[in-house]
Design an enzyme around this catalytic site. Sequence first.
Site, PDB file in Angstrom:
ATOM      1  CE  LYS A  28     -39.308  13.093 -48.177  1.00 50.34           C
ATOM      2  NZ  LYS A  28     -39.696  14.463 -48.566  1.00 50.34           N
ATOM      3  NE  ARG A  57     -46.244  13.973 -46.053  1.00 43.72           N
ATOM      4  CZ  ARG A  57     -45.719  12.859 -46.529  1.00 43.72           C
ATOM      5  NH1 ARG A  57     -44.433  12.640 -46.415  1.00 43.72           N
ATOM      6  NH2 ARG A  57     -46.479  11.957 -47.141  1.00 43.72           N
TER       7      ARG A  57
HETATM    8  C1  PT1 Z   1     -42.780  16.335 -48.347  1.00 41.55           C
HETATM    9  C2  PT1 Z   1     -43.397  15.143 -48.845  1.00 41.55           C
HETATM   10  C3  PT1 Z   1     -44.807  15.198 -49.083  1.00 41.55           C
HETATM   11  N1  PT1 Z   1     -42.710  14.004 -49.115  1.00 41.55           N
HETATM   12  C4  PT1 Z   1     -44.873  17.421 -48.351  1.00 41.55           C
HETATM   13  N2  PT1 Z   1     -45.513  16.340 -48.820  1.00 41.55           N
HETATM   14  C5  PT1 Z   1     -43.343  12.938 -49.621  1.00 41.55           C
HETATM   15  N3  PT1 Z   1     -45.584  18.568 -48.109  1.00 41.55           N
HETATM   16  C6  PT1 Z   1     -44.729  12.982 -49.852  1.00 41.55           C
HETATM   17  C7  PT1 Z   1     -36.257  10.096 -50.738  1.00 41.55           C
HETATM   18  O1  PT1 Z   1     -35.375  10.897 -51.088  1.00 41.55           O
HETATM   19  O2  PT1 Z   1     -41.483  16.404 -48.108  1.00 41.55           O
HETATM   20  N4  PT1 Z   1     -43.527  17.447 -48.115  1.00 41.55           N
HETATM   21  N5  PT1 Z   1     -45.432  14.097 -49.571  1.00 41.55           N
HETATM   22  C8  PT1 Z   1     -42.556  11.678 -49.915  1.00 41.55           C
HETATM   23  N6  PT1 Z   1     -41.691  11.835 -51.044  1.00 41.55           N
HETATM   24  C9  PT1 Z   1     -40.366  11.363 -51.039  1.00 41.55           C
HETATM   25  C10 PT1 Z   1     -39.359  12.103 -51.646  1.00 41.55           C
HETATM   26  C11 PT1 Z   1     -40.045  10.189 -50.378  1.00 41.55           C
HETATM   27  C12 PT1 Z   1     -38.024  11.697 -51.561  1.00 41.55           C
HETATM   28  C13 PT1 Z   1     -38.721   9.746 -50.298  1.00 41.55           C
HETATM   29  C14 PT1 Z   1     -37.696  10.519 -50.871  1.00 41.55           C
HETATM   30  O3  PT1 Z   1     -36.009   8.984 -50.226  1.00 41.55           O
END
Ligand code: PT1
Length: 263
Positions: free
Chosen positions: A209, A244
Amino acid sequence: MGILNVTPDSFSDGGRFYTGHTLVKSHFLEQAEIMAEGGVDIFDVGGESTRPGALPVSTKEELARVLPAVSWLKDRFSLPVSVDTSNPEVMRAVADAGADMINDVRALTRNNALQAAAATGLPVCMMHMPAEPADMQINPHYDDVVVEVSRYLSVRVAAALDAGIDASNIVIDPGFGFGKTLTHNLALFRALPELTAGDYPVLVGVSRKRMVGDILNRDDPKARVFGSVALAQLAVQAGVRIVRVHDVAPTVDALRILEFVKG
Ligand code: PT1
């Protein structure tokens, strides 16, 4: 928990299993196989991108992405399959297809999601997200991010219990990168020992991220792997029960080292 995105537009590994708009079974299972060899405990299949800026997907499209993926995994592996969805119709359908867990970044806030999740009888992960992905990174503000995220999760846990979801089936997640600046993410990360001392197991997703990119000054998500492994190890050290991740093998090594050194 190993991330298997079945979206043509995922932020760090999008479209890898796709030829045009068609999800290719062999490519998908190859990636799952790499995760299984790396020591993955749970697969997490997602058919809706929820990274910052992402747009919603129709039920029809989400089902078309996720249902085959769940069946392929259940046919090939004897590992639990979680499905990353906020859609009650998708929850019911994947449960019928053999899914073992529901991972909802919207914490069962959609209409009928609480009832649908309860009806499946499956474990659910409820995450904090303060706005929709399309605009959640526009000026995120909290007076106290730790207090506000903790309160939100308590309210969602109460709603889940009220809907008949068993306490032993509830997992919570502070939602790193969801409507949060680096300062917010860091405050939450430092509060993990308190969050994990509560009644519910905590899941954390920081893999590749922006938070990692911001700390290391890396724009390319693929250059964030080592930093992500370091954060995953710190999260588990702080009591987190499920991480995850995209990069299963290096994360499992880091966690085995941590367990060994702890004794
Ligand atoms: C997470 C999560 C998810 N993240 C759970 N499920 C994502 N339970 C999808 C960035 O800042 O943390 N927990 N499902 C992916 N979402 C993101 C959010 C991807 C922020 C990238 C960023 O780069």
